[in-house]
Design a protein around this motif. Structure first.
Motif, PDB file in Angstrom:
ATOM      1  N   LEU A 195      12.112  -0.579 -26.187  1.00  0.00           N
ATOM      2  CA  LEU A 195      12.207   0.874 -26.056  1.00  0.00           C
ATOM      3  C   LEU A 195      10.869   1.419 -25.553  1.00  0.00           C
ATOM      4  CD1 LEU A 195      14.139   1.805 -29.322  1.00  0.00           C
ATOM      5  CD2 LEU A 195      15.035   1.096 -27.098  1.00  0.00           C
ATOM      6  N   GLY A 196      10.940   2.411 -24.667  1.00  0.00           N
ATOM      7  CA  GLY A 196       9.711   2.923 -24.081  1.00  0.00           C
ATOM      8  C   GLY A 196       9.446   4.387 -24.333  1.00  0.00           C
ATOM      9  N   VAL A 197      10.515   5.190 -24.382  1.00  0.00           N
ATOM     10  CA  VAL A 197      10.365   6.636 -24.573  1.00  0.00           C
ATOM     11  C   VAL A 197      11.374   7.112 -25.611  1.00  0.00           C
ATOM     12  CG1 VAL A 197       9.444   7.109 -22.268  1.00  0.00           C
ATOM     13  CG2 VAL A 197      11.911   7.033 -22.609  1.00  0.00           C
ATOM     14  N   PRO A 198      11.136   8.268 -26.203  1.00  0.00           N
ATOM     15  CA  PRO A 198      12.021   8.741 -27.274  1.00  0.00           C
ATOM     16  C   PRO A 198      13.486   8.840 -26.891  1.00  0.00           C
ATOM     17  CG  PRO A 198       9.969   9.956 -27.324  1.00  0.00           C
ATOM     18  CD  PRO A 198       9.918   9.114 -26.098  1.00  0.00           C
ATOM     19  N   SER A 199      13.792   9.146 -25.639  1.00  0.00           N
ATOM     20  CA  SER A 199      15.195   9.248 -25.245  1.00  0.00           C
ATOM     21  C   SER A 199      15.926   7.923 -25.404  1.00  0.00           C
ATOM     22  CB  SER A 199      15.320   9.751 -23.798  1.00  0.00           C
ATOM     23  OG  SER A 199      14.677   8.871 -22.896  1.00  0.00           O
ATOM     24  N   HIS A 200      15.216   6.795 -25.242  1.00  0.00           N
ATOM     25  CA  HIS A 200      15.844   5.488 -25.476  1.00  0.00           C
ATOM     26  C   HIS A 200      16.284   5.365 -26.928  1.00  0.00           C
ATOM     27  CE1 HIS A 200      13.149   3.781 -22.011  1.00  0.00           C
ATOM     28  NE2 HIS A 200      14.213   4.404 -21.545  1.00  0.00           N
ATOM     29  N   ALA A 201      15.418   5.785 -27.830  1.00  0.00           N
ATOM     30  CA  ALA A 201      15.743   5.705 -29.259  1.00  0.00           C
ATOM     31  C   ALA A 201      16.878   6.652 -29.608  1.00  0.00           C
ATOM     32  CB  ALA A 201      14.508   6.032 -30.099  1.00  0.00           C
ATOM     33  N   CYS A 202      16.840   7.852 -29.050  1.00  0.00           N
ATOM     34  CA  CYS A 202      17.896   8.824 -29.322  1.00  0.00           C
ATOM     35  C   CYS A 202      19.248   8.289 -28.865  1.00  0.00           C
ATOM     36  CB  CYS A 202      17.579  10.139 -28.614  1.00  0.00           C
ATOM     37  SG  CYS A 202      18.681  11.500 -29.038  1.00  0.00           S
ATOM     38  N   GLN A 203      19.260   7.619 -27.722  1.00  0.00           N
ATOM     39  CA  GLN A 203      20.514   7.102 -27.185  1.00  0.00           C
ATOM     40  C   GLN A 203      21.156   6.077 -28.106  1.00  0.00           C
ATOM     41  OE1 GLN A 203      20.449   4.541 -23.575  1.00  0.00           O
ATOM     42  NE2 GLN A 203      21.966   5.973 -22.773  1.00  0.00           N
ATOM     43  N   VAL A 204      20.375   5.099 -28.568  1.00  0.00           N
ATOM     44  CA  VAL A 204      20.984   4.067 -29.418  1.00  0.00           C
ATOM     45  C   VAL A 204      21.395   4.635 -30.766  1.00  0.00           C
ATOM     46  CG1 VAL A 204      19.805   2.179 -28.248  1.00  0.00           C
ATOM     47  CG2 VAL A 204      18.744   3.204 -30.271  1.00  0.00           C
ATOM     48  N   MET A 205      20.681   5.648 -31.238  1.00  0.00           N
ATOM     49  CA  MET A 205      21.087   6.295 -32.477  1.00  0.00           C
ATOM     50  C   MET A 205      22.396   7.058 -32.281  1.00  0.00           C
ATOM     51  SD  MET A 205      18.842   5.253 -34.608  1.00  0.00           S
ATOM     52  CE  MET A 205      19.368   6.219 -36.019  1.00  0.00           C
ATOM     53  N   GLU A 206      22.584   7.670 -31.118  1.00  0.00           N
ATOM     54  CA  GLU A 206      23.846   8.342 -30.814  1.00  0.00           C
ATOM     55  C   GLU A 206      25.003   7.347 -30.778  1.00  0.00           C
ATOM     56  OE1 GLU A 206      23.150  10.307 -27.122  1.00  0.00           O
ATOM     57  OE2 GLU A 206      22.009  11.955 -28.013  1.00  0.00           O
ATOM     58  N   TRP A 207      24.727   6.102 -30.405  1.00  0.00           N
ATOM     59  CA  TRP A 207      25.765   5.062 -30.365  1.00  0.00           C
ATOM     60  C   TRP A 207      26.123   4.551 -31.760  1.00  0.00           C
ATOM     61  CZ3 TRP A 207      23.217   1.621 -26.040  1.00  0.00           C
ATOM     62  CH2 TRP A 207      23.349   2.279 -24.797  1.00  0.00           C
TER      63      TRP A 207
END
Length: 271
Positions: A195-207
Protein backbone atom coordinates in the motif's frame (compact mmCIF):
# COMPACT_ATOMS: atom_id res chain seq x y z
CA UNK A 1 -23.64 -5.75 8.35
CA UNK A 2 -25.77 -4.06 10.98
CA UNK A 3 -23.05 -3.60 13.59
CA UNK A 4 -22.84 -0.18 15.10
CA UNK A 5 -19.57 1.51 14.23
CA UNK A 6 -19.23 2.61 17.84
CA UNK A 7 -18.91 -1.01 18.95
CA UNK A 8 -17.13 -2.28 15.84
CA UNK A 9 -13.91 -3.97 16.92
CA UNK A 10 -11.32 -6.34 15.49
CA UNK A 11 -10.81 -9.65 17.27
CA UNK A 12 -7.80 -11.87 16.57
CA UNK A 13 -6.89 -14.93 18.63
CA UNK A 14 -9.43 -13.84 21.22
CA UNK A 15 -7.90 -10.38 21.69
CA UNK A 16 -9.98 -7.35 20.76
CA UNK A 17 -8.63 -4.16 19.21
CA UNK A 18 -10.35 -0.85 18.57
CA UNK A 19 -7.81 0.09 15.87
CA UNK A 20 -7.53 -1.62 12.49
CA UNK A 21 -4.02 -0.42 11.67
CA UNK A 22 -0.86 -2.38 12.36
CA UNK A 23 2.19 -0.14 12.09
CA UNK A 24 5.73 -1.13 11.16
CA UNK A 25 8.64 0.55 12.92
CA UNK A 26 11.47 0.46 10.35
CA UNK A 27 13.19 3.15 8.27
CA UNK A 28 11.79 6.25 9.96
CA UNK A 29 13.96 9.39 9.65
CA UNK A 30 14.33 9.58 13.43
CA UNK A 31 13.06 8.03 16.63
CA UNK A 32 11.12 11.21 17.35
CA UNK A 33 9.27 10.99 14.03
CA UNK A 34 8.59 7.30 14.68
CA UNK A 35 7.13 8.18 18.07
CA UNK A 36 4.91 10.94 16.66
CA UNK A 37 3.78 8.65 13.83
CA UNK A 38 2.66 6.05 16.37
CA UNK A 39 0.66 8.72 18.19
CA UNK A 40 -0.95 9.82 14.92
CA UNK A 41 -1.84 6.33 13.68
CA UNK A 42 -3.03 4.91 17.03
CA UNK A 43 -2.23 1.36 15.85
CA UNK A 44 -3.49 -1.90 17.29
CA UNK A 45 -0.01 -3.45 17.20
CA UNK A 46 3.55 -2.39 16.43
CA UNK A 47 5.52 -4.78 14.27
CA UNK A 48 9.19 -5.22 15.11
CA UNK A 49 11.83 -7.11 13.13
CA UNK A 50 14.01 -8.59 15.87
CA UNK A 51 16.79 -9.74 13.54
CA UNK A 52 17.16 -6.26 12.12
CA UNK A 53 17.30 -4.56 15.51
CA UNK A 54 20.23 -6.61 16.81
CA UNK A 55 23.68 -5.22 16.07
CA UNK A 56 26.72 -7.30 15.09
CA UNK A 57 27.73 -7.62 18.71
CA UNK A 58 24.39 -9.23 19.49
CA UNK A 59 23.00 -6.29 21.48
CA UNK A 60 19.61 -4.73 20.92
CA UNK A 61 19.16 -1.07 19.99
CA UNK A 62 18.03 0.09 23.42
CA UNK A 63 17.05 3.57 22.24
CA UNK A 64 14.73 2.10 19.64
CA UNK A 65 13.01 -0.24 22.10
CA UNK A 66 12.76 2.46 24.75
CA UNK A 67 10.93 4.67 22.25
CA UNK A 68 8.45 1.89 21.46
CA UNK A 69 7.85 1.07 25.12
CA UNK A 70 6.83 4.67 25.76
CA UNK A 71 3.63 3.89 23.85
CA UNK A 72 0.92 1.67 25.29
CA UNK A 73 0.79 -0.53 22.21
CA UNK A 74 1.54 -4.25 22.15
CA UNK A 75 4.38 -5.60 20.04
CA UNK A 76 4.01 -7.97 17.13
CA UNK A 77 7.52 -9.33 16.51
CA UNK A 78 8.15 -10.70 13.04
CA UNK A 79 10.54 -13.07 11.33
CA UNK A 80 11.68 -10.63 8.63
CA UNK A 81 14.88 -11.69 6.91
CA UNK A 82 14.27 -15.42 7.28
CA UNK A 83 14.69 -17.68 4.26
CA UNK A 84 14.29 -21.13 5.83
CA UNK A 85 11.85 -22.77 8.20
CA UNK A 86 14.70 -23.33 10.65
CA UNK A 87 15.53 -19.60 10.68
CA UNK A 88 11.87 -18.79 11.29
CA UNK A 89 11.62 -21.15 14.26
CA UNK A 90 14.82 -19.85 15.85
CA UNK A 91 13.85 -16.19 15.37
CA UNK A 92 10.31 -16.71 16.67
CA UNK A 93 11.51 -18.42 19.83
CA UNK A 94 14.08 -15.67 20.42
CA UNK A 95 11.37 -13.04 19.92
CA UNK A 96 9.12 -14.79 22.43
CA UNK A 97 11.87 -14.56 25.06
CA UNK A 98 12.71 -10.92 24.29
CA UNK A 99 9.15 -9.57 24.06
CA UNK A 100 7.32 -12.01 26.30
CA UNK A 101 4.61 -12.70 23.74
CA UNK A 102 3.39 -15.70 21.77
CA UNK A 103 2.26 -13.46 18.92
CA UNK A 104 4.42 -13.65 15.81
CA UNK A 105 4.12 -12.26 12.31
CA UNK A 106 5.41 -15.06 10.13
CA UNK A 107 7.58 -13.97 7.22
CA UNK A 108 9.41 -16.53 5.11
CA UNK A 109 10.86 -15.01 1.95
CA UNK A 110 11.23 -17.13 -1.16
CA UNK A 111 12.63 -14.56 -3.58
CA UNK A 112 15.04 -11.74 -2.74
CA UNK A 113 13.96 -9.52 -5.64
CA UNK A 114 10.20 -9.50 -5.15
CA UNK A 115 10.30 -10.48 -1.46
CA UNK A 116 7.49 -12.87 -2.32
CA UNK A 117 6.65 -15.33 0.45
CA UNK A 118 7.79 -18.92 0.13
CA UNK A 119 4.26 -20.26 0.21
CA UNK A 120 5.37 -23.89 0.46
CA UNK A 121 7.68 -23.37 3.41
CA UNK A 122 5.20 -20.92 4.90
CA UNK A 123 2.63 -23.63 5.56
CA UNK A 124 5.23 -25.90 7.18
CA UNK A 125 6.55 -23.06 9.35
CA UNK A 126 3.03 -22.06 10.40
CA UNK A 127 2.21 -25.64 11.42
CA UNK A 128 5.35 -25.95 13.52
CA UNK A 129 4.88 -22.56 15.17
CA UNK A 130 1.29 -23.28 16.14
CA UNK A 131 2.39 -26.58 17.67
CA UNK A 132 4.87 -24.57 19.73
CA UNK A 133 2.05 -22.39 21.04
CA UNK A 134 2.52 -19.33 18.85
CA UNK A 135 -0.33 -17.17 17.62
CA UNK A 136 0.73 -16.92 14.00
CA UNK A 137 -0.10 -14.06 11.63
CA UNK A 138 1.32 -15.20 8.26
CA UNK A 139 2.43 -12.78 5.57
CA UNK A 140 1.22 -14.50 2.40
CA UNK A 141 0.04 -13.88 -1.15
CA UNK A 142 -3.60 -13.56 -2.17
CA UNK A 143 -3.63 -17.24 -3.25
CA UNK A 144 -6.84 -18.78 -1.91
CA UNK A 145 -5.51 -22.34 -1.71
CA UNK A 146 -2.41 -21.26 0.22
CA UNK A 147 -4.66 -19.29 2.56
CA UNK A 148 -6.78 -22.37 3.20
CA UNK A 149 -3.68 -24.45 3.90
CA UNK A 150 -2.46 -21.86 6.41
CA UNK A 151 -5.81 -21.98 8.18
CA UNK A 152 -5.59 -25.78 8.23
CA UNK A 153 -2.14 -25.41 9.81
CA UNK A 154 -3.67 -23.55 12.76
CA UNK A 155 -3.58 -19.88 11.73
CA UNK A 156 -6.65 -17.85 12.66
CA UNK A 157 -5.79 -14.82 10.54
CA UNK A 158 -4.17 -14.19 7.13
CA UNK A 159 -2.08 -11.23 6.00
CA UNK A 160 -2.12 -11.22 2.18
CA UNK A 161 -0.01 -8.72 0.28
CA UNK A 162 -1.48 -5.99 -1.85
CA UNK A 163 1.74 -5.67 -3.84
CA UNK A 164 5.41 -6.53 -3.22
CA UNK A 165 6.85 -5.07 -0.01
CA UNK A 166 7.86 -1.44 -0.21
CA UNK A 167 6.57 -0.77 -3.73
CA UNK A 168 3.60 1.44 -2.87
CA UNK A 169 1.77 0.13 -5.95
CA UNK A 170 -1.49 -0.49 -4.15
CA UNK A 171 -3.59 -3.51 -5.11
CA UNK A 172 -2.08 -5.30 -8.11
CA UNK A 173 -4.58 -8.19 -8.11
CA UNK A 174 -7.99 -6.86 -7.04
CA UNK A 175 -9.74 -10.00 -8.25
CA UNK A 176 -7.55 -12.28 -6.13
CA UNK A 177 -7.95 -10.22 -2.98
CA UNK A 178 -11.70 -9.81 -3.36
CA UNK A 179 -12.09 -13.53 -4.04
CA UNK A 180 -10.13 -14.27 -0.86
CA UNK A 181 -12.48 -12.01 1.10
CA UNK A 182 -15.55 -13.59 -0.48
CA UNK A 183 -14.48 -17.18 0.10
CA UNK A 184 -13.21 -16.65 3.65
CA UNK A 185 -15.91 -14.37 5.09
CA UNK A 186 -15.28 -15.26 8.75
CA UNK A 187 -11.47 -15.11 8.72
CA UNK A 188 -9.73 -11.89 9.79
CA UNK A 189 -7.81 -10.61 6.75
CA UNK A 190 -5.18 -7.89 7.10
CA UNK A 191 -3.73 -6.45 3.89
CA UNK A 192 0.02 -6.41 4.41
CA UNK A 193 2.57 -4.82 2.07
CA UNK A 194 2.40 -2.74 -1.08
CA UNK A 195 0.00 0.00 0.00
CA UNK A 196 1.30 3.45 -0.87
CA UNK A 197 -1.37 6.07 -0.22
CA UNK A 198 -4.42 6.30 2.04
CA UNK A 199 -6.85 5.67 -0.81
CA UNK A 200 -5.36 2.17 -1.19
CA UNK A 201 -6.18 1.43 2.43
CA UNK A 202 -9.65 2.92 2.15
CA UNK A 203 -10.38 0.74 -0.87
CA UNK A 204 -9.55 -2.58 0.77
CA UNK A 205 -11.49 -1.57 3.87
CA UNK A 206 -14.51 -0.82 1.65
CA UNK A 207 -14.17 -4.37 0.28
CA UNK A 208 -14.56 -5.74 3.80
CA UNK A 209 -10.97 -6.41 4.81
CA UNK A 210 -10.40 -6.22 8.53
CA UNK A 211 -7.32 -4.02 8.65
CA UNK A 212 -4.04 -2.99 7.05
CA UNK A 213 -0.39 -3.19 7.97
CA UNK A 214 1.73 -0.19 7.01
CA UNK A 215 5.40 0.62 7.19
CA UNK A 216 7.13 2.10 4.14
CA UNK A 217 4.06 4.09 3.09
CA UNK A 218 4.38 6.02 6.35
CA UNK A 219 8.09 5.94 7.15
CA UNK A 220 9.18 7.00 3.65
CA UNK A 221 6.57 9.71 3.16
CA UNK A 222 7.83 13.27 3.01
CA UNK A 223 5.96 13.95 6.25
CA UNK A 224 5.48 10.59 8.02
CA UNK A 225 3.39 11.91 10.91
CA UNK A 226 0.85 13.54 8.61
CA UNK A 227 0.75 10.42 6.45
CA UNK A 228 0.15 8.22 9.50
CA UNK A 229 -2.81 10.41 10.43
CA UNK A 230 -4.13 10.33 6.85
CA UNK A 231 -4.00 6.53 6.78
CA UNK A 232 -5.81 6.32 10.11
CA UNK A 233 -8.62 8.49 8.76
CA UNK A 234 -8.78 6.53 5.49
CA UNK A 235 -9.04 3.20 7.30
CA UNK A 236 -11.87 4.51 9.46
CA UNK A 237 -13.69 5.93 6.43
CA UNK A 238 -13.35 2.69 4.49
CA UNK A 239 -14.62 0.63 7.38
CA UNK A 240 -17.63 2.88 7.94
CA UNK A 241 -18.41 2.74 4.23
CA UNK A 242 -18.31 -1.06 4.30
CA UNK A 243 -20.62 -1.20 7.30
CA UNK A 244 -22.95 1.30 5.64
CA UNK A 245 -23.46 -1.05 2.68
CA UNK A 246 -22.40 0.53 -0.64
CA UNK A 247 -24.98 0.82 -3.39
CA UNK A 248 -25.03 -1.93 -6.05
CA UNK A 249 -22.95 -1.18 -9.14
CA UNK A 250 -25.15 -0.67 -12.21
CA UNK A 251 -24.26 -1.38 -15.84
CA UNK A 252 -26.17 1.67 -17.13
CA UNK A 253 -27.21 5.07 -15.90
CA UNK A 254 -29.98 5.17 -13.30
CA UNK A 255 -31.83 8.44 -12.75
CA UNK A 256 -31.52 9.69 -9.19
CA UNK A 257 -34.72 11.78 -9.43
CA UNK A 258 -38.20 10.66 -10.57
CA UNK A 259 -39.05 11.23 -14.21
CA UNK A 260 -42.80 10.34 -14.17
CA UNK A 261 -44.88 13.40 -14.94
CA UNK A 262 -41.93 15.60 -15.84
CA UNK A 263 -43.00 18.04 -18.59
CA UNK A 264 -41.26 18.02 -21.96
CA UNK A 265 -39.29 14.85 -21.06
CA UNK A 266 -39.73 13.33 -24.55
CA UNK A 267 -39.93 16.51 -26.60
CA UNK A 268 -37.43 16.86 -29.41
CA UNK A 269 -35.31 19.94 -28.89
CA UNK A 270 -36.02 22.83 -31.29
CA UNK A 271 -33.05 23.46 -33.58
Amino acid sequence: MNSSTSTDTLTIYGQTFSSRIFLGTARYPSLQILSHSIEAAQPALLTVALRRQINQAGAADTGFFTTLKNHVVSFLPNTAGCHTVQEVLATAQMAREVFGTDWIKLELIGDDYTLQPDVIGLVEAAAQLTRLGFKVLPYCTEDLVVGQRLLDAGCEVLMPWGAPIGTGKGIVNPYGLRLLRERLPDVPLIVDAGLGVPSHACQVMEWGFDGVLLNTAVSQATYPVQMARAFAEAVRAGRVAYLAGPMPVQESAQASTPVVGMPFWHQTPTP
